[in-house]
Motif scaffolding. Structure first.
Motif: not given
Lengths: 160, 374
Positions: B35-36, B300, A121-122, A156, A153-154, B39
């Protein structure tokens, strides 16, 4: 009810000399877990002080602590959590590099997982800073990527 | 070559290049959220190339769903089949294929990630432990009954009566979880003569929250949550209790499907084990090697806030744009009319104004219709 701990066949200790000139003792059975050290022992013999040019006095004691626990079969999740609890990100990186150099597989795997946990999550900027990587995307490429990958990019965490 | 701290290594020798592909894959494969990983691939051109060329998103997807790894042959994106990369001779086309594969697997993994296999985030405490910490409840988070070099299981203290129950308490990854089934594997002591299985006769599950929330949360945070705290079930408010299930005396991951998916509020799961089966010497023990909770955590926009000592809680709904809506709810044993009271007491002035505006619009609309008809 606990399993029998693996018994070490020798209580011989090996002397290790760090890159900044300090000497530490380690049991031969623990040294065996670090393949680089074992190779040096095989080449140089176990009576002389083994030089480790790329490991320093700040991190070697921590590594020795880990393998001391390993040879008595005492590495538990609690121990591992405690081991990294007070380490900041830089200290983990240094340990990780050292574990890689020493070819200390178990510690390397454990630290790989820990680094991955720290990156969870960074933001991209944080990861760049952490690994010292330069951003070589052009601004156009970067904004296109961020648009395409907006969903990633959510959620974070804020950078410290 | 002189090694220094990672951030001092020149960019020509960046982390991935310095460690080499195998080591880098190893570290990046420990990232378990798509997601990681995506990124990480947005960090630089070479890292992007690395993640895509080594199919790390595809690898992550099949780690999440190993049951289909033998079955899935290829993917199709926008009605275009992506040929398996080994068939391609042209490097450019290869790269385009890899990029599309990367995107497809990344998005699929992202969409499916909320349906996590295991909703447990932490082990809190067991009602008793034979040999702490070697046989602690923490071991039940690890799948199977052993790790590389040691057995991995929880074992209760011995009791001379087989009727003494035991409890295992876990923290769920969200305070609101829709749970469908729970899997439990009893422990078989493979290193003992006869390999006895330390199962229980029956098992049931409860979901709720600690009654004295702050005290228990703090104890958990400081690693001093004691067996006493969890052995006494009055320390908790249970919002869901399952029926009792029979446990098999078999060393396998046994599945207990709840009669209906249960919305567990509170974030704490209790696994209650009754009826000790196996003795060692004079005493009876219960041992468990793994516990898994299958369900959907609501992460969420929804949350739960508990009030002490009343045991009441507030369900919070926070859509991304605003957080003004919430509805209070009371415990199951209070009257219906008090629920209406707490609901009305949370209506704000803004709600009243909006309601009146809606009424006005409705009245005007009706008037307009009537005049048109005339």
């Amino acid at each position: 009810m606990a399993q029998e701990a693996s018994s070490s066949t020798s209580s011989k200790t090996i002397s290790l000399k760090t890159g900044d000139g300090e000497i530490f003792e380690i049991e031969a059975s623990a040294a065996k877990q670090m393949k680089t050290v074992q190779r040096l022992i095989d080449d140089l013999g176990d009576d002389i002080t083994i030089p480790l040019h790329n490991v320093f006095s700040k991190e070697l004691p921590k590594i020795i602590e880990y393998y001391k626990k390993d040879i008595t079969g005492e590495i538990t999740k609690d121990f591992e959590a405690e081991f990294v609890k007070d380490l900041n990100d830089d200290e983990v990186k240094v340990l990780f590099l050292a574990a890689n150099y020493l070819d200390a597989n178990k510690l390397f795997e454990f630290l790989s997982q820990n680094i991955a946990d720290r990156l969870e999550s960074k933001s991209v900027e944080y990861v760049r800073k952490y690994f010292g990587v330069e951003n070589d995307f052009t601004p156009e490429e970067e904004s296109k990527l961020r648009e395409e990958r907006a969903w990633s990019f959510r959620g974070i965490k804020e950078d410290e | 070559m002189i090694f220094g701290k990672i951030s001092e290594v020149k960019t020509k020798m960046d982390f991935i290049q310095w460690l080499g592909p195998d080591m880098s894959i190893k570290v990046l494969s420990y990232l378990d959220h798509p997601c990681d990983l995506v990124r990480v691939s947005s960090v630089s051109r070479s890292w992007n190339r690395f993640v895509i060329e080594n199919g790390l998103c595809k690898q992550l997807f099949f780690e999440m769903f190993p049951e289909i790894s033998d079955v899935v042959d290829s993917v199709e994106v926008d009605n275009m089949m992506i040929e398996p990369v080994t068939n391609m001779l042209d490097n450019c086309a290869n790269w385009e294929c890899l990029k599309r594969e990367h995107k497809a697997y990344a998005v699929m993994a992202f969409k499916l990630k909320p349906y996590v296999k295991n909703c447990i985030s932490k082990a809190i405490a067991a009602s008793s432990t034979n040999n702490y910490p070697e046989e602690s409840i923490v071991n039940t988070l690890e799948p199977g009954d052993r790790t590389e070099n040691r057995a991995s299981y929880w074992l209760s203290e011995g009791q001379s009566s087989p009727g003494v129950p035991e409890s295992l308490v876990y923290k769920l990854c969200s305070k609101i979880c829709l749970i469908t089934k729970i899997r439990v594997q009893p422990f078989q002591a493979y290193f003992q003569d006869g390999s006895p299985i330390y199962s229980a006769y029956t098992i049931r599950f409860r979901i709720g929250h600690p009654r004295h929330h702050i005290k228990l949360e703090s104890a958990i945070a400081h690693g001093i949550a004691t067996s006493n705290m969890v052995g006494d079930t009055t320390q908790f408010v249970w919002t869901y209790t399952s029926p009792y299930y029979q446990m098999l005396q078999e060393n396998q991951l046994q599945e207990f499907t709840l009669p209906e998916p249960a919305l567990g509020i509170g974030g704490v799961l209790l696994v209650e084990l009754r009826g000790r089966v196996q003795q060692q010497g004079l005493y009876y023990y219960i041992g468990i090697s793994h516990v898994q909770v299958v369900g959907l955590p609501i992460l969420q926009a929804f949350d739960v806030k508990t009030y002490q000592p009343s045991g009441k809680y507030t369900l919070k709904y926070c859509p991304p744009d605003n957080c003004i809506y919430s509805a209070s709810s009371s415990r199951s044993d209070s009257n219906n009319h008090s629920r209406l009271w707490s609901l009305t007491s949370s209506i704000t002035k803004l709600d009243v104004i909006l309601f009146m505006m809606h009424c006005l619009v409705l009245v005007l609309g009706i008037l307009l219709l009537m005049t048109k008809k005339l």
